[in-house]
Write a protein that holds these residues in place. Sequence first.
Motif, PDB file in Angstrom:
ATOM      1  N   UNK A 139      44.280 118.503  45.358  1.00 37.59           N
ATOM      2  CA  UNK A 139      42.954 119.011  45.735  1.00 37.59           C
ATOM      3  C   UNK A 139      42.121 119.453  44.528  1.00 37.59           C
ATOM      4  N   UNK A 140      42.739 120.149  43.593  1.00 34.48           N
ATOM      5  CA  UNK A 140      42.003 120.597  42.402  1.00 34.48           C
ATOM      6  C   UNK A 140      41.571 119.403  41.557  1.00 34.48           C
ATOM      7  N   UNK A 141      42.454 118.444  41.371  1.00 32.09           N
ATOM      8  CA  UNK A 141      42.108 117.265  40.571  1.00 32.09           C
ATOM      9  C   UNK A 141      40.958 116.498  41.212  1.00 32.09           C
ATOM     10  N   UNK A 142      40.963 116.394  42.521  1.00 32.49           N
ATOM     11  CA  UNK A 142      39.873 115.729  43.229  1.00 32.49           C
ATOM     12  C   UNK A 142      38.553 116.459  42.999  1.00 32.49           C
ATOM     13  N   UNK A 143      38.583 117.781  43.078  1.00 31.58           N
ATOM     14  CA  UNK A 143      37.381 118.585  42.832  1.00 31.58           C
ATOM     15  C   UNK A 143      36.853 118.343  41.417  1.00 31.58           C
ATOM     16  N   UNK A 144      37.725 118.417  40.428  1.00 35.44           N
ATOM     17  CA  UNK A 144      37.287 118.224  39.047  1.00 35.44           C
ATOM     18  C   UNK A 144      36.655 116.848  38.864  1.00 35.44           C
ATOM     19  N   UNK A 145      37.288 115.829  39.419  1.00 31.71           N
ATOM     20  CA  UNK A 145      36.763 114.472  39.268  1.00 31.71           C
ATOM     21  C   UNK A 145      35.412 114.321  39.975  1.00 31.71           C
ATOM     22  N   UNK A 146      35.269 114.906  41.171  1.00 30.89           N
ATOM     23  CA  UNK A 146      33.981 114.854  41.882  1.00 30.89           C
ATOM     24  C   UNK A 146      32.880 115.546  41.097  1.00 30.89           C
ATOM     25  N   UNK A 147      33.252 116.534  40.288  1.00 33.89           N
ATOM     26  CA  UNK A 147      32.265 117.283  39.505  1.00 33.89           C
ATOM     27  C   UNK A 147      32.068 116.704  38.099  1.00 33.89           C
ATOM     28  N   UNK A 148      32.590 115.506  37.865  1.00 31.72           N
ATOM     29  CA  UNK A 148      32.324 114.808  36.610  1.00 31.72           C
ATOM     30  C   UNK A 148      33.327 114.993  35.496  1.00 31.72           C
ATOM     31  N   UNK A 149      34.392 115.722  35.756  1.00 28.13           N
ATOM     32  CA  UNK A 149      35.412 115.905  34.722  1.00 28.13           C
ATOM     33  C   UNK A 149      36.197 114.601  34.556  1.00 28.13           C
ATOM     34  N   UNK A 150      36.505 114.275  33.315  1.00 22.23           N
ATOM     35  CA  UNK A 150      37.233 113.054  32.995  1.00 22.23           C
ATOM     36  C   UNK A 150      38.686 113.378  32.660  1.00 22.23           C
TER      37      UNK A 150
END
Length: 175
Positions: A139-150
Motif C-alpha cells: 500500500x505504501x509503495x503504491x501511494x509513493x508511485x501514484x505521487x510521482x516517486x520513482x
Amino acid sequence: MEVKTHLATAKEKAAVVAFFNKVMPQIDYPVVSWIPAVYPVVADVTKALTNEELYLATIADEIVGSVILNHAHEAEYSEIAWEDRTLSDTEFLVIHTLLADHNYKGQGIGKSLLACAKEVALAKQCQAIRLDVFAANLPAKSLYEKCGYQWRERKELRAFDDRGRDTCDLYELIL
C-alpha cells in the motif's frame, strides 16, 4: 472533508501522543517491518516534535496523520543509484514514519502528507525527497508511485531492533 497539514507545535504534544497511541494498534507490523515497543515509539514522535520535524494532517482540527521530515538517513543511502548521487545531505529531504488513521482511509491523508513533504523540501531548497519502505509494504509503495516517486533500488537495511536486515525499496522524488 478537507485534509490540512502543518508543522506540529509544542502545544500539540498531548494531542500528538494521543494520536500516536490511537494509530499504533492499527499498524500491520509484518507489512511495515516496524517492531512494537522498539520503533516507532512515543519518544521518536516527541523528539521529532521538539526538533520541528513532525508534520501533522488534520481533518476538522482532529489529527489524522503524521510524518517526520528531516535529513537523517541510513548509511546505505550513499550506495543507492539515486538520480543525482552528488547531492549533500542538506540537498534532499528524507521521509520517515508516515502514519495515517485507518478510520479515515481513502480521505487523502497520505497524499496530503506527501504534498506537505514536497512543500517543506522546496522551502528548504532541496532538490529531491528520498525514502525507504519495507518491500512488502505494497500500500505504501503504491501511494509513493501514484505521487510521482520513482523506485531506485532494493537494498537490505538494518532492522529496527538491530537484529538483522530488512529488504527495503528506495524511492525518490526529484524536485
